[in-house]
Design an enzyme around this catalytic site. Structure first.
Site, PDB file in Angstrom:
ATOM      1  N   ARG A 183      11.300 -43.236 -22.639  1.00  0.00           N
ATOM      2  CA  ARG A 183       9.948 -42.938 -22.124  1.00  0.00           C
ATOM      3  C   ARG A 183       9.599 -43.996 -21.065  1.00  0.00           C
ATOM      4  NH1 ARG A 183       5.233 -41.438 -26.207  1.00  0.00           N
ATOM      5  NH2 ARG A 183       4.390 -40.421 -24.336  1.00  0.00           N
ATOM      6  N   ASP A 186      -1.039 -48.528 -22.770  1.00  0.00           N
ATOM      7  CA  ASP A 186       0.432 -48.495 -22.673  1.00  0.00           C
ATOM      8  C   ASP A 186       0.974 -49.515 -21.699  1.00  0.00           C
ATOM      9  OD1 ASP A 186      -0.477 -45.652 -23.530  1.00  0.00           O
ATOM     10  OD2 ASP A 186       1.582 -45.936 -24.215  1.00  0.00           O
ATOM     11  N   GLN A 209      -3.211 -36.401 -30.588  1.00  0.00           N
ATOM     12  CA  GLN A 209      -3.081 -37.652 -31.351  1.00  0.00           C
ATOM     13  C   GLN A 209      -4.409 -38.037 -32.013  1.00  0.00           C
ATOM     14  OE1 GLN A 209      -1.923 -37.171 -28.261  1.00  0.00           O
ATOM     15  NE2 GLN A 209      -0.123 -38.392 -27.822  1.00  0.00           N
ATOM     16  N   ASN A 257      -3.436 -45.648 -19.949  1.00  0.00           N
ATOM     17  CA  ASN A 257      -3.528 -45.192 -21.341  1.00  0.00           C
ATOM     18  C   ASN A 257      -3.476 -43.667 -21.345  1.00  0.00           C
ATOM     19  OD1 ASN A 257      -3.782 -45.741 -24.172  1.00  0.00           O
ATOM     20  ND2 ASN A 257      -5.881 -44.997 -24.082  1.00  0.00           N
ATOM     21  N   ARG A 274       5.518 -42.847 -31.610  1.00  0.00           N
ATOM     22  CA  ARG A 274       4.842 -42.931 -30.300  1.00  0.00           C
ATOM     23  C   ARG A 274       3.805 -44.039 -30.429  1.00  0.00           C
ATOM     24  NH1 ARG A 274       0.530 -42.643 -32.519  1.00  0.00           N
ATOM     25  NH2 ARG A 274      -0.367 -42.678 -30.437  1.00  0.00           N
ATOM     26  N   GLY A 275       3.144 -44.348 -29.293  1.00  0.00           N
ATOM     27  CA  GLY A 275       2.233 -45.493 -29.276  1.00  0.00           C
ATOM     28  C   GLY A 275       3.027 -46.706 -28.796  1.00  0.00           C
ATOM     29  N   ALA A 276       2.465 -47.422 -27.811  1.00  0.00           N
ATOM     30  CA  ALA A 276       3.247 -48.446 -27.109  1.00  0.00           C
ATOM     31  C   ALA A 276       3.913 -49.485 -28.032  1.00  0.00           C
ATOM     32  CB  ALA A 276       2.362 -49.120 -26.057  1.00  0.00           C
TER      33      ALA A 276
HETATM   34  O1  MRU Z   1       1.964 -40.523 -25.786  1.00  0.00           O
HETATM   35  P1  MRU Z   1       1.630 -41.537 -26.837  1.00  0.00           P
HETATM   36  O2  MRU Z   1       1.128 -40.939 -28.102  1.00  0.00           O
HETATM   37  O3  MRU Z   1       2.757 -42.511 -27.048  1.00  0.00           O
HETATM   38  O4  MRU Z   1       0.420 -42.350 -26.191  1.00  0.00           O
HETATM   39  C1  MRU Z   1      -0.177 -43.367 -26.948  1.00  0.00           C
HETATM   40  C2  MRU Z   1      -1.322 -44.015 -26.279  1.00  0.00           C
HETATM   41  O5  MRU Z   1      -1.682 -43.676 -25.179  1.00  0.00           O
HETATM   42  C3  MRU Z   1      -1.947 -45.176 -26.994  1.00  0.00           C
HETATM   43  O6  MRU Z   1      -3.312 -45.235 -26.731  1.00  0.00           O
HETATM   44  C4  MRU Z   1      -1.284 -46.473 -26.515  1.00  0.00           C
HETATM   45  O7  MRU Z   1       0.101 -46.393 -26.634  1.00  0.00           O
HETATM   46  C5  MRU Z   1      -1.766 -47.665 -27.257  1.00  0.00           C
HETATM   47  S1  MRU Z   1      -1.158 -47.674 -28.906  1.00  0.00           S
HETATM   48  C6  MRU Z   1      -1.663 -49.098 -29.679  1.00  0.00           C
END
Ligand code: MRU
Length: 345
Positions: free
Chosen positions: A89, A237, A196, A247, A46-48
């Protein structure tokens, strides 16, 4: 300790299973676009930026998986792979950015054999991974300059090495500040419902001995009111063309509080996270996840049975609340359409 969130090993993709961290540290293996899409959907990764890198490898794996097929079957199979990955996603634009980049490469070599196409796509996935780390380091240096020595910095969710190919975006700023000799300390929101912050950001900071304090999401205002937070740095994101920032859910609340207390609110954002096709934050698709996540955690449910539950996974912070966008090309203060367009000029 260097965290390799995704790695190419023995002709397959391996990803740390982020659902079980920090209790256990395990890699899972992936061989096809379909399994990578499931890994993204189920939050193994996960994470963009990390989602983008995973999707790029998903395309490369699918090409490898189909390379003995006829040209027609190869093409059909690849198209299905792209479709399945794109549906994994909706909010992080890096997913679509990476797929588009992989498609362009594929289109540039369509006259070659499936084996050659597969090799070229794998090379591109490796390049996307390496580039992501380089970008994060450049962004880290740009952001570190904004933090004063001794700064107490709040972050929300996990925008760390685990959310990228390495180093991180918001946490990359902290790593770069520490590397530059600044003493900073991190305050991290727990980040309900997926935790997270508590599980991943806290783990990353503890691994590297960067001072970190965990709070629940509803404590940030209290700490700000008591002068215990000097700056906020978060990831994103998707940033719309006018500078609105999507985000993790709860980020908007933090941004409003930061403005109320005159605390700078920075967003670490690689250019791959900016979506010029979306005019403003209201058009950013917001993922609505399973109500199970809000009922409790894993198998333990504490919510009253029968209660209606909502679970939007992201929110939008209007550009006017953002002090600066930290990018690999520099910091855009008070971001707006013009400032953002200049980054691409
Ligand atoms: O649902 P997630 O864990 O994928 O969400 C992640 C976030 O919101 C992060 O802050 C975002 O992706 C930036 S990661 C460098």
């Amino acid at each position: 300790m260097k965290v390799e969130t995704l790695r190419w090993f023995n002709n397959r993709l391996e990803m740390i299973d982020q659902r079980i961290l920090p209790a256990a540290f395990e890699y899972l293996s992936y061989y096809t676009a379909h399994s990578v899409a499931e890994g993204i959907r189920s939050m193994v990764v996960r994470g963009a930026p990390a989602i983008g890198v995973a999707a790029a490898y998903g395309v490369a794996l699918e090409a490898q998986h189909l390379q003995e097929k006829s040209a027609a079957d190869f093409k059909t199979g690849m198209e299905t792979g792209f479709t399945v990955l794109a549906a994994s996603r909706p909010t992080a634009v890096n997913l679509f950015w990476a797929l588009q980049r992989m498609r362009k490469v594929w289109e540039s070599v369509t006259t070659q054999s499936p084996q050659q196409v597969a090799q070229r796509l794998l090379a591109e996935a490796h390049e996307i991974l390496a580039e992501d780390i380089r970008i994060n380091k450049a962004m880290g240096a740009n952001g570190a300059a904004l933090l004063k020595d001794g700064a107490r910095v709040l972050t929300h969710c996990n925008a760390g090495a685990l959310a990228t190919a390495g180093w991180g975006t918001a946490l990359g700023v902290f790593r770069s500040a520490v590397e530059a000799g600044k003493k900073i300390s991190v305050i991290v929101d727990e980040t309900r419902p997926f935790l997270q912050g508590a599980r991943l950001t806290a783990w990353e900071m503890v691994q590297e001995n960067i001072p970190v304090t965990l709070i629940t999401d509803n404590m940030a205002g209290h700490l700000m009111a008591h002068g215990e937070i000097d700056a906020v740095v978060v990831g994103t994101d998707r940033v719309a063309a006018n500078g609105d920032v999507a985000n993790k859910i709860g980020t908007y609340m933090v941004a409003v509080l930061a403005r109320r207390h005159n605390i700078p609110f920075y967003v670490a954002c690689p250019l791959s996270t900016i979506d010029l096709n979306i005019a403003s934050g209201k058009d950013i698709p917001i993922e609505e996840r399973s109500v199970e996540e809000v009922k409790g955690f894993r198998d333990y449910h504490w919510a009253a049975e029968g209660v209606k539950i909502r679970n939007p996974a992201f929110d939008v912070t209007p550009a006017e609340l953002v002090t600066g966008l930290i990018t690999e090309k520099g910091v855009v203060l008070q971001p707006d359409g013009q400032g953002i367009r200049k980054l691409f000029g």
